[in-house]
Structures are given as C-alpha cells and as structure tokens.
Design a protein around this motif. Structure first.
Motif, PDB file in Angstrom:
ATOM      1  N   GLN A 236      -5.128  -2.269   4.530  1.00 40.42           N
ATOM      2  CA  GLN A 236      -4.167  -2.687   5.402  1.00 40.42           C
ATOM      3  C   GLN A 236      -3.637  -1.343   6.227  1.00 40.42           C
ATOM      4  OE1 GLN A 236      -1.186  -4.415   3.159  1.00 40.42           O
ATOM      5  NE2 GLN A 236      -2.343  -6.446   2.774  1.00 40.42           N
ATOM      6  N   GLN A 237      -4.170  -0.066   5.657  1.00 35.47           N
ATOM      7  CA  GLN A 237      -3.495   1.266   6.412  1.00 35.47           C
ATOM      8  C   GLN A 237      -2.082   1.343   6.195  1.00 35.47           C
ATOM      9  OE1 GLN A 237      -5.702   3.564   8.221  1.00 35.47           O
ATOM     10  NE2 GLN A 237      -7.016   2.568   6.894  1.00 35.47           N
ATOM     11  N   VAL A 238      -1.725   1.064   4.848  1.00 38.68           N
ATOM     12  CA  VAL A 238      -0.456   0.847   4.430  1.00 38.68           C
ATOM     13  C   VAL A 238      -0.219   1.906   3.211  1.00 38.68           C
ATOM     14  CG1 VAL A 238       1.577  -0.449   3.873  1.00 38.68           C
ATOM     15  CG2 VAL A 238       0.173  -1.110   5.654  1.00 38.68           C
ATOM     16  N   ALA A 239       0.986   2.622   3.355  1.00 44.66           N
ATOM     17  CA  ALA A 239       1.300   3.643   1.935  1.00 44.66           C
ATOM     18  C   ALA A 239       2.465   2.937   1.388  1.00 44.66           C
ATOM     19  CB  ALA A 239       1.411   4.802   2.727  1.00 44.66           C
ATOM     20  N   TYR A 240       2.318   3.037   0.069  1.00 45.03           N
ATOM     21  CA  TYR A 240       3.630   2.771  -0.911  1.00 45.03           C
ATOM     22  C   TYR A 240       3.697   3.961  -1.699  1.00 45.03           C
ATOM     23  CZ  TYR A 240       2.136  -2.000   0.497  1.00 45.03           C
ATOM     24  OH  TYR A 240       1.852  -3.073   1.070  1.00 45.03           O
ATOM     25  N   THR A 241       4.943   3.728  -2.359  1.00 45.20           N
ATOM     26  CA  THR A 241       4.955   4.750  -3.523  1.00 45.20           C
ATOM     27  C   THR A 241       4.847   4.109  -4.986  1.00 45.20           C
ATOM     28  OG1 THR A 241       6.308   6.233  -2.530  1.00 45.20           O
ATOM     29  CG2 THR A 241       6.769   6.327  -4.802  1.00 45.20           C
ATOM     30  N   LEU A 242       4.019   4.678  -5.863  1.00 50.99           N
ATOM     31  CA  LEU A 242       3.999   3.868  -7.217  1.00 50.99           C
ATOM     32  C   LEU A 242       5.037   4.607  -8.089  1.00 50.99           C
ATOM     33  CD1 LEU A 242       0.037   4.110  -7.879  1.00 50.99           C
ATOM     34  CD2 LEU A 242       1.434   2.177  -6.675  1.00 50.99           C
ATOM     35  N   LEU A 243       5.580   3.617  -8.885  1.00 49.67           N
ATOM     36  CA  LEU A 243       6.620   4.139  -9.749  1.00 49.67           C
ATOM     37  C   LEU A 243       6.245   3.530 -11.397  1.00 49.67           C
ATOM     38  CD1 LEU A 243       9.568   5.093 -10.348  1.00 49.67           C
ATOM     39  CD2 LEU A 243      10.328   2.933 -10.211  1.00 49.67           C
ATOM     40  N   TRP A 244       6.209   4.493 -12.268  1.00 46.97           N
ATOM     41  CA  TRP A 244       5.744   4.130 -13.403  1.00 46.97           C
ATOM     42  C   TRP A 244       6.237   4.870 -14.661  1.00 46.97           C
ATOM     43  CZ3 TRP A 244       2.844   7.279 -10.519  1.00 46.97           C
ATOM     44  CH2 TRP A 244       2.419   8.471 -11.078  1.00 46.97           C
ATOM     45  N   PRO A 245       6.804   3.906 -15.764  1.00 49.12           N
ATOM     46  CA  PRO A 245       7.725   4.755 -16.856  1.00 49.12           C
ATOM     47  C   PRO A 245       7.003   5.951 -17.402  1.00 49.12           C
ATOM     48  CG  PRO A 245       7.654   2.323 -17.024  1.00 49.12           C
ATOM     49  CD  PRO A 245       6.443   2.604 -15.978  1.00 49.12           C
TER      50      PRO A 245
ATOM     51  N   PHE B 235       5.114  -0.033 -10.639  1.00 51.57           N
ATOM     52  CA  PHE B 235       5.931  -1.109  -9.717  1.00 51.57           C
ATOM     53  C   PHE B 235       5.673  -0.259  -8.010  1.00 51.57           C
ATOM     54  CE2 PHE B 235       8.185  -0.570 -13.703  1.00 51.57           C
ATOM     55  CZ  PHE B 235       8.140  -1.869 -14.066  1.00 51.57           C
ATOM     56  N   LEU B 236       5.735  -0.986  -7.526  1.00 47.42           N
ATOM     57  CA  LEU B 236       5.406  -0.704  -5.734  1.00 47.42           C
ATOM     58  C   LEU B 236       6.897  -0.213  -5.069  1.00 47.42           C
ATOM     59  CD1 LEU B 236       2.757  -2.657  -4.255  1.00 47.42           C
ATOM     60  CD2 LEU B 236       2.665  -0.548  -5.649  1.00 47.42           C
ATOM     61  N   ILE B 237       7.285   0.705  -4.495  1.00 46.45           N
ATOM     62  CA  ILE B 237       8.327   1.052  -3.784  1.00 46.45           C
ATOM     63  C   ILE B 237       7.851   0.959  -2.308  1.00 46.45           C
ATOM     64  CG2 ILE B 237      10.166   2.566  -3.222  1.00 46.45           C
ATOM     65  CD1 ILE B 237      10.061   3.572  -6.014  1.00 46.45           C
ATOM     66  N   ASP B 238       8.485   0.352  -1.388  1.00 42.26           N
ATOM     67  CA  ASP B 238       8.143   0.331   0.320  1.00 42.26           C
ATOM     68  C   ASP B 238       8.619   1.593   0.505  1.00 42.26           C
ATOM     69  OD1 ASP B 238       6.906  -2.190   0.640  1.00 42.26           O
ATOM     70  OD2 ASP B 238       8.888  -3.306   0.625  1.00 42.26           O
ATOM     71  N   HIS B 239       8.336   1.915   1.824  1.00 45.82           N
ATOM     72  CA  HIS B 239       8.676   3.176   2.591  1.00 45.82           C
ATOM     73  C   HIS B 239       9.388   2.685   3.927  1.00 45.82           C
ATOM     74  CE1 HIS B 239       5.149   5.654   0.823  1.00 45.82           C
ATOM     75  NE2 HIS B 239       5.868   5.313  -0.051  1.00 45.82           N
ATOM     76  N   ALA B 240      10.586   3.146   3.804  1.00 46.15           N
ATOM     77  CA  ALA B 240      11.366   2.919   5.192  1.00 46.15           C
ATOM     78  C   ALA B 240      11.229   3.816   6.258  1.00 46.15           C
ATOM     79  CB  ALA B 240      13.121   3.336   4.553  1.00 46.15           C
ATOM     80  N   TRP B 241      10.473   4.903   6.339  1.00 47.40           N
ATOM     81  CA  TRP B 241      10.368   5.648   7.514  1.00 47.40           C
ATOM     82  C   TRP B 241       9.117   6.765   7.198  1.00 47.40           C
ATOM     83  CZ3 TRP B 241      13.884  10.244   9.680  1.00 47.40           C
ATOM     84  CH2 TRP B 241      13.312  10.490  10.878  1.00 47.40           C
ATOM     85  N   THR B 242       8.131   6.661   7.994  1.00 52.45           N
ATOM     86  CA  THR B 242       6.991   7.318   7.634  1.00 52.45           C
ATOM     87  C   THR B 242       6.896   8.049   9.178  1.00 52.45           C
ATOM     88  OG1 THR B 242       6.009   6.046   6.249  1.00 52.45           O
ATOM     89  CG2 THR B 242       4.255   7.698   7.274  1.00 52.45           C
TER      90      THR B 242
ATOM     91  N   ALA C   3       7.791   8.457 -13.264  1.00 51.24           N
ATOM     92  CA  ALA C   3       7.217   9.352 -12.236  1.00 51.24           C
ATOM     93  C   ALA C   3       6.627   8.687 -11.132  1.00 51.24           C
ATOM     94  CB  ALA C   3       5.923  10.030 -12.906  1.00 51.24           C
ATOM     95  N   THR C   4       6.355   9.311  -9.854  1.00 52.63           N
ATOM     96  CA  THR C   4       6.155   8.385  -8.778  1.00 52.63           C
ATOM     97  C   THR C   4       5.051   9.347  -8.141  1.00 52.63           C
ATOM     98  OG1 THR C   4       7.562   9.949  -7.464  1.00 52.63           O
ATOM     99  CG2 THR C   4       8.576   7.823  -8.248  1.00 52.63           C
ATOM    100  N   ALA C   5       4.111   8.499  -7.199  1.00 49.97           N
ATOM    101  CA  ALA C   5       3.060   9.244  -6.613  1.00 49.97           C
ATOM    102  C   ALA C   5       2.842   8.346  -5.251  1.00 49.97           C
ATOM    103  CB  ALA C   5       1.790   9.237  -7.378  1.00 49.97           C
ATOM    104  N   PRO C   6       2.443   8.853  -4.083  1.00 51.58           N
ATOM    105  CA  PRO C   6       2.078   8.106  -3.051  1.00 51.58           C
ATOM    106  C   PRO C   6       0.647   7.179  -2.946  1.00 51.58           C
ATOM    107  CG  PRO C   6       1.601  10.369  -2.528  1.00 51.58           C
ATOM    108  CD  PRO C   6       2.454  10.249  -3.821  1.00 51.58           C
TER     109      PRO C   6
ATOM    110  N   ILE D  75      10.002   8.521   4.040  1.00 52.10           N
ATOM    111  CA  ILE D  75      11.230   8.200   3.103  1.00 52.10           C
ATOM    112  C   ILE D  75      11.169   6.959   2.585  1.00 52.10           C
ATOM    113  CG2 ILE D  75      13.888   7.803   3.163  1.00 52.10           C
ATOM    114  CD1 ILE D  75      13.808  10.079   5.371  1.00 52.10           C
ATOM    115  N   MET D  76      11.241   7.023   1.225  1.00 49.12           N
ATOM    116  CA  MET D  76      11.392   5.656   0.380  1.00 49.12           C
ATOM    117  C   MET D  76      12.471   4.874   1.036  1.00 49.12           C
ATOM    118  SD  MET D  76      10.101   6.677  -3.574  1.00 49.12           S
ATOM    119  CE  MET D  76      11.153   8.208  -3.604  1.00 49.12           C
TER     120      MET D  76
END
Length: 586
Positions: free
Chosen positions: A161-170, A60-67, A152-155, A135-136
């Motif tokens: 797109q020069q965009v970062a997300y956080t990956l989330l996986w069980p 799953f992808l988690i957006d970042h609220a503030w970088t 677990a999570t990882a950036p 901050i996610m």
C-alpha cells in the motif's frame, strides 16, 4: 495485531491541566519531556471493551498524521487542507481566530522537531533515499519519554500500500493503569550523548564542556577503511610506457566516450584489454589490481574518501588549522562523533550573541540533497537520527554578485583539479572555472527558500539556471569589487587548494591518500567567498571550501570546451601539461 482504532480499546490519553496540579507536582512535570504544549498528557493502559492489559506479545499500529521531507514542510502546511490546524492543535500551539495563520505556521515548523520521527528507504534514486520525517497521530504524539520505558516503537513501511505506520509493543507485562512511555534516545547508552539527544525536551547547559575538536586518532581512519571494504595496494614501481604508446581506455562515463579525441587514446571494449580504467563508480580492490595488473592506470586513489566525504574532509583539514580547522573551511562538526562539542559551541555562540546559522549536510550526498539551513539547535540534534551528517557554520556574510535581473545573490565557484601523484605531490588546476548563482537576493531569512540560500540549480528543470562564463564573470566581478582583482582572489583560492592536498597526502594510508603510482584523479572543488575582518579593520575575501567531489559531472566543461578531456588525459596520463589549459599548483 490491532489496528489504530482498536488500540484505543487498551490505551487512553489522559489530559492533566497543569493549573489543577499541586505546586510540587507541577514543578516535577516541568522537568520531564512534554511534547504536548500547555497540557500534560499521559497515555495509560486500560481494560475497556474487555481487552486484556498489554503483554510482551502485543503489537499495535499507530497512524501517522503528517509525513514530509523537510524542504516541503512549509509548502504542505499551506496547501494541504486542515493540516496546519491539526498540527497546531496536536502541538498545543495557540492562535487567534478560527484558523491559524503565518505565525502559527512558523511555530509548527519550529516545534515539529519535538514530535518528528524519521525513516529512510533503502532502495531507489538518491532523491528517493532522502530521509522522510513523520509525526504520529494524536495518540502516538502523546507518548512521553522515560529512561526506563514501558514500550518501544519503530517505523513500519507496508510496501503493497506504500503506507507507513509506527509499531508499538510492550517491553514487559503491564497492568491496567500503567503509563505508556518510550525512550526518546532509544539505543544510546552514553550519558553525555543521551543528554544531547534529549535537548528538544529536556533543556541542558553544556557551556562548560570543551568545544575543541582535535583530529581523530588513527583507529578512526582504520575503521573507515574497513567499513568501505577498501583493500590497499601492494608497493609497485611506476609504470613506464613508450613515448608513442597509444593507450586503450575502458570507461563507463559517456562524457569521456564522446569527448576524448586525442590520438594517443583509443577505447577498449573490456576491462581486460585496457591500459587505463576510467570508472564512474568507486574502485575497492587495489590489492588485487596491484598484484595482477600493476601496469594498469586508473582514475582513482586509494583512500581518496578522505577528501570527498565531508566528515573526513573536516578531520584532515585540522592538520592545517588545528582543532578549530583552517580559515578556508567553515567550522564543521561530525554529528555522530562530535555532538556534545557542537552543542557546547552552539550554546557558547548563543550566549555571546554571535550568529548561529548552520547548514546540516549528509556525509556523502551531492547536489544539496537533504541539506538544510537552520538556526534551531533542536533541528540539528534531531537530524542526527536520520542519516550520517555533518553540521557546518553557515556563511552568514558571503561575497555577493549583483545580478541585474535579480539583485545581490550568493554564488559559488567550481574548480577542477587534477591529481597526478601523491609522492611527490603533483597537482594541477584547470584554467577554466564554473559559476553557480542563487535566483533570489540573499538575506538571513526564509531559511527554507531554496532559491535564496542554495546555488545548485542545474538539476531541476523547473528552476531557472543562470549561466555566466568565467571570462564574462571576471570583468563584471572586478567592476563590482574594484579593490579585489580576481588574480589576487584566485591566488588565495589556489593557496587553500595547496594546503588541503598537502595535508591530505602528508600521512600514510589510511590516514592520508595512498601513494599508488598507477593512480590519477580528477576532483571538483566547490567554494564560496566570505567577508572576513583583519585585526587592522580591513575587509578581506576569504575562500571557503565547501566540498570536494569525486568523478564530477563535466557536462558544462565539455559543452563550452570540447577539448576538456583531451587536456585532462594529456596532463594525467601522458605527462604533457605544457600545451593544456592547466596550471600547476604543486
């Protein structure tokens, strides 16, 4: 792969008012990490919208609220519409009125270390490699800690797109209703280190732990040598050139090419033709050089990283001052290997009511990049996650210089030292020193105000650079501090240099600089002066060595003293210092 919106189909945030819980449940929750302010949040797996419960193949992808980069955080909170309000709400920070004000701004900057995550780009300029903190979004920020996490999570940086997300996986099969948790100290197995890493969320008392930091064992230095891929030279005899020999110099340093005009030196077009290799980058394979070209001189010493890398500098300095370090070096901790000792020392000082301002620095960056002044233990603990860092006691009582246009400001002093040999130790200092000044009056506030707390202004074209030549500085300094003649202050500075190089050369490599007869080197030592109290109550100016720089930028030296490199090369390669602007220290 689900996008961030679809993810809410199988994950939900549950808000639980603490007041609605029973006393026993409320007390249990207080012991758990809770990055959600007054509300306790639980992220759970649901089966809404017909989606299945999570399994280990789900991502799953988690957006970042503030970088941001830390030095820009306050500016962004003030300038980006809605950011301060969103962060205050996300962090559970209350405020009066419709919009948060300056007080909420300070609280966000303090609380963000309980929410921040970090990544670092591997390519680009030094500035581009400075760690980024993010901050996610509200969903990711509600995921709480567990020592036995379900996810677990990882950036994840998406280059197109020069965009970062956080990956989330069980990490295992999950049923509907199970909580989504992650390990805030992921990958760390040492219980004591984990306890320190979790301090922003789980308070802990480490006062009983010793804060002593003895010098690391020999294996530590051997590991550094192997990590640097540096190969030590074979033993060779000192090189003997005729007294009229004209040396061929191969260099990639433009300042040398432009300013070395001494008739005993000429420039070679290739390394193969050179008598002297004067390289900008670090040399590694001394073994091969000693075997194939033992007569070639060079501008580096094997193992000189013991001086030029900040954690090593602090380690070898303890040979002069014991576990606490010498008086001429601020108390310094390696955050990778000495985190518990630092936490204990910080908490001890806090309990005694002592000043607790610290400066967090990367091991191996210059120009104050990614360097931060703070009194937040949480900030320092979290900075350990970004890049290898040391933390040093910030000089809270610096000797100031009165700038008529500004007021009393911090300043630092740069000396260029010339290391001719290790055994015997032969060390010179260039007679001219250089000064750098802050642009705003010093005070222990506004810790993110760069122009108040830092002196490195010569790399930003938009910042005013105050230039004062050394022969103008000395009489003005003595006018401001008539009881401290510069000659006496400089004698203390030179004594600190002697002690530093004596301990750096006291042990065989890799515990000390290697005695390689063909090596010579130029270093720049940056220092400040601080006020210290003697037992009898008198005040003294104590030099504080900040760092030792490899292959320093000598642009100002060449501009004001065109014969600078002639003096350097005459001292190091001709053994003719008597007519040069240098003073022998050892």
């Amino acid at each position: 792969v689900f996008d961030a919106g679809e993810m809410f189909g199988i994950m939900q945030v549950q808000e639980v008012e603490e007041e609605s819980e029973g006393e026993e449940a409320r007390e249990a929750r207080k012991k758990q990490p809770n990055p959600g302010g007054e509300l306790c949040y639980k992220v759970i797996v649901t089966s809404e919208n017909g989606l299945q419960a999570a399994d280990p193949n789900s991502i799953f992808l988690i957006d970042h609220a503030w970088t941001c980069r830390v030095e820009h955080a306050r500016q962004q909170l003030r300038q980006v519409p809605g950011l301060l309000l969103r962060m205050a709400n996300l962090m559970g920070i209350g405020f009066h009125g419709e919009l948060p004000g300056a007080e909420a701004e300070d609280l966000v900057l303090e609380e963000m270390w309980r929410f921040n995550q970090t990544y670092q780009l591997a390519h680009g300029t030094a500035e581009e490699k400075v760690p980024v903190w993010y901050i996610m979004d509200e969903f990711g920020s509600r995921i709480q800690h567990s020592d036995t996490p379900s996810f677990a999570t990882a950036p994840f940086f998406y280059m197109p797109q020069q965009v970062a997300y956080t990956l989330l996986w069980p990490l295992r099969d999950l049923d509907t209703g199970e909580e989504v948790t992650r390990d805030f100290a992921y990958g760390e197995t040492d219980p004591l280190i984990r306890k320190c890493m979790l301090l922003p969320w789980v308070p802990a008392d480490l006062l009983d732990l010793s804060s002593s930091t003895p010098e690391p064992p020999a294996e530590h230095y051997q590991a550094i040598l192997e990590e640097n891929k540096e190969k030590l030279p074979l033993a060779i005899s000192p090189v003997a050139y005729p007294c009229d020999h004209v040396f061929k110099v191969y260099t990639d340093i433009q300042q040398v090419l432009r300013h070395l005009t001494h008739p005993r030196f000429t420039f070679a077009q290739s390394e193969a033709d050179a008598d002297i290799l004067y390289n900008f980058s670090h040399f590694k394979d001394y073994r091969r050089l000693s075997q194939e070209r033992p007569n070639v001189l060079l501008n580096q010493f094997p193992c000189e990283n013991l001086l030029t890398v900040k954690d090593c500098l602090a380690s070898i300095a303890r040979r002069a001052g014991g576990p606490e370090g010498p008086v001429w070096l601020p108390r310094t901790f390696n955050l990778r290997t000495e985190l518990p000792q630092f936490v204990s020392y910080f908490q001890q000082r806090e309990r005694r009511g002592q000043d607790n301002h610290w400066i967090c620095k990367p091991w191996n960056l210059a120009r104050s990049l990614d360097t931060h002044v703070t009194r937040s233990l949480h900030s320092i603990v979290r900075h350990r996650e970004s890049s290898p860092k040391v933390v040093s006691k910030y000089i809270e009582s610096p000797v100031l210089f009165l700038r008529e246009d500004v007021g009393p400001v911090k300043f630092d002093v740069r000396y260029v030292v010339l290391l001719r040999s290790v055994k015997p130790l032969r060390l010179f200092v260039y007679d001219v020193f250089w000064l750098r000044f802050s642009n705003r009056p010093f005070a222990l506030d506004d810790l993110d105000d760069y122009e108040k707390h830092f002196t490195v202004m010569n790399y930003d074209p938009e910042v005013v650079l105050k230039q004062v030549h050394y022969d103008e500085f000395i009489p003005e300094f003595e006018k401001q501090y008539p009881e401290f003649p510069w000659k006496s202050v400089q004698a203390e500075i030179f004594q600190a240099f002697r002690e530093l190089f004596q301990v750096a050369c006291a042990k065989p490599p890799p515990l000390g600089l290697c005695d390689y007869p063909s090596s010579r080197a130029v270093y720049a030592i940056d220092l400040m002066l601080k006020w210290d109290d003697c037992p009898d109550g008198t005040r003294v100016m104590q030099p504080q060595i900040l760092e030792v720089n490899f292959n320093p930028d000598c642009e100002r030296a060449c501009r004001y003293h065109p014969g600078f490199f002639n003096d350097v090369f005459s001292t190091l390669y001709l053994d003719e210092p008597s007519h040069c602007h240098v003073t022998r220290l050892v």
